[in-house]
Design an enzyme around this catalytic site. Structure first.
Site, PDB file in Angstrom:
ATOM      1  N   THR A 187       0.826  -1.208   0.000  1.00 36.25           N
ATOM      2  CA  THR A 187       0.000   0.000   0.000  1.00 36.25           C
ATOM      3  C   THR A 187       0.861   1.259   0.000  1.00 36.25           C
ATOM      4  OG1 THR A 187      -1.792  -1.142   1.156  1.00 36.25           O
ATOM      5  CG2 THR A 187      -1.805   1.255   1.222  1.00 36.25           C
ATOM      6  N   ALA A 227       2.652   0.568  11.298  1.00 38.83           N
ATOM      7  CA  ALA A 227       2.542   1.406  10.101  1.00 38.83           C
ATOM      8  C   ALA A 227       3.885   1.497   9.378  1.00 38.83           C
ATOM      9  CB  ALA A 227       2.021   2.789  10.486  1.00 38.83           C
ATOM     10  N   ARG A 228       4.741   2.418   9.798  1.00 39.51           N
ATOM     11  CA  ARG A 228       6.081   2.571   9.231  1.00 39.51           C
ATOM     12  C   ARG A 228       7.037   2.954  10.362  1.00 39.51           C
ATOM     13  NH1 ARG A 228       4.536   0.091   5.560  1.00 39.51           N
ATOM     14  NH2 ARG A 228       4.681   0.520   3.308  1.00 39.51           N
ATOM     15  N   ASP A 271       6.224  -3.576  14.802  1.00 38.49           N
ATOM     16  CA  ASP A 271       6.353  -4.479  13.661  1.00 38.49           C
ATOM     17  C   ASP A 271       7.195  -3.865  12.548  1.00 38.49           C
ATOM     18  OD1 ASP A 271       5.446  -6.911  12.113  1.00 38.49           O
ATOM     19  OD2 ASP A 271       4.555  -5.366  10.834  1.00 38.49           O
ATOM     20  N   GLU A 321      15.269  -1.578   7.888  1.00 40.20           N
ATOM     21  CA  GLU A 321      14.838  -2.967   7.857  1.00 40.20           C
ATOM     22  C   GLU A 321      15.688  -3.770   6.872  1.00 40.20           C
ATOM     23  OE1 GLU A 321      10.149  -2.069   8.954  1.00 40.20           O
ATOM     24  OE2 GLU A 321      10.710  -2.463   6.873  1.00 40.20           O
ATOM     25  N   HIS A 367       8.219  -7.004  10.527  1.00 38.77           N
ATOM     26  CA  HIS A 367       7.408  -6.373   9.479  1.00 38.77           C
ATOM     27  C   HIS A 367       6.508  -7.408   8.785  1.00 38.77           C
ATOM     28  CE1 HIS A 367       7.270  -2.742   6.540  1.00 38.77           C
ATOM     29  NE2 HIS A 367       6.123  -3.410   6.503  1.00 38.77           N
TER      30      HIS A 367
END
Length: 311
Positions: free
Chosen positions: A73, A233-234, A258, A263, A285
């Site tokens: 997304t 989310a981020r 998460d 990352e 994630h």
């Protein structure tokens, strides 16, 4: 037929990509390093990426490029302005992970409140068997029912979380990062007000210039010492150093994370070095990645390509 290149197939966990493959001359790569992008996508009219970064320089170096499909997304890995300047549409996938992320959010909150990680270790380690006592109260547990749940970003996922939280007996309020006013069944609060009101605060907003660093030291200090913070989310939305310090200091009770600013997270990330690691529940994630969500994501990517080809 158009040439279709997927630069990081691994991100979809060996999903069946036949719906995409049949739409053109398909080439897929498990993963792609930045220096490999231009060579691999040189002849592609359609490029699919999940976390591979398409910068303005890279987009400008792909003269045949007609369409960019984001296998997610959020499109913060794509220079959308550079693509638009060349008339290249960027199509993302919406809604595929709504239920998965919402369930992971509620599951994380319950896991923290009930100290699931600690008590799982206690039993599996043999400590419970050796204790000779039926009950163990090393770490007090709490119920979700009756708590105040604050949501930052009341989009599709935020709404799904709100519905689940209500079903568990929570009172829900939200903060709109964009400031857009619309009729909602939940009260809207300023960020400052929501921080002080919420027992659980979950983040469901895209990463942007407006949200980068949204939750830092000052914001964490506004929260209740009994509160939980959940970020699915981020990573860049929450200051990780500030969060680690807040957890160590008892500024807030716990967190579920998460997503990370880098990352995979490096070994020196402060969140990996808490004095009490049970204050923090981490996942790589993957809140979005239920098998059913991945299947829906593939369908969404295929639909985006098919729609473009028919236009």
């Amino acid at each position: 037929m158009k040439n279709i290149v997927f630069l990081d197939e691994y991100s979809l966990n060996d999903a069946d990509l036949s719906a995409i493959r049949r739409l053109g001359n398909y080439t897929g790569y498990p993963s792609t390093e930045p220096e490999q992008i231009i060579e691999r996508a040189a002849n592609a009219e359609i490029v699919i990426v999940n976390k591979v970064k398409l910068t303005a320089e890279i987009i400008g170096s792909l003269p045949k490029l007609e369409l960019i499909c984001e296998a997610a997304t959020g499109v913060d890995n794509i220079d959308v302005a550079a693509a638009e300047a060349r008339g290249i549409p960027v199509r993302n996938a919406k809604g595929y992970s709504t239920h998965s992320v919402a369930e992971a959010t509620l599951g994380g909150a319950i896991a923290m409140l009930r100290e699931v990680t600690y008590y799982d270790r206690l039993v599996k380690s043999g400590d419970y068997s050796a204790a000779g006592r039926l009950f163990n109260y090393d770490r007090p547990t709490h119920r979700l029912y009756g708590r105040r749940w604050g949501i930052i970003g009341l989009g599709a996922i935020g709404h799904a979380v709100a519905g689940l939280a209500e079903a568990f007996g929570c009172e829900v309020a939200y903060h709109s990062v964009t400031g857009n006013k619309r009729a909602e069944r939940y009260p809207e609060m300023s960020l400052e007000e929501l921080l002080g009101w919420a027992d659980i605060l979950s983040i469901h907003t895209p990463l942007s210039d407006r949200t980068r660093g949204l939750i830092g030291k000052a914001e964490l200090e506004r929260m209740k010492p009994t509160a939980l913070l959940i970020n699915v989310a981020r990573g860049g939305i929450v200051d990780e150093q500030a969060l680690a310090e807040a957890l160590d200091a008892g500024t807030i009770a716990g967190a579920v994370v998460d997503v990370f600013s880098k990352e995979p997270m490096p070994a020196d990330n402060p969140l990996l070095h808490l004095r009490d690691p049970y204050r923090l529940l981490l996942s790589p994630h993957n809140a979005w990645s239920a098998a059913e969500s991945i299947d829906t994501l593939v369908e969404a990517i295929a639909a985006n390509i098919a729609s473009y080809l028919k236009a």
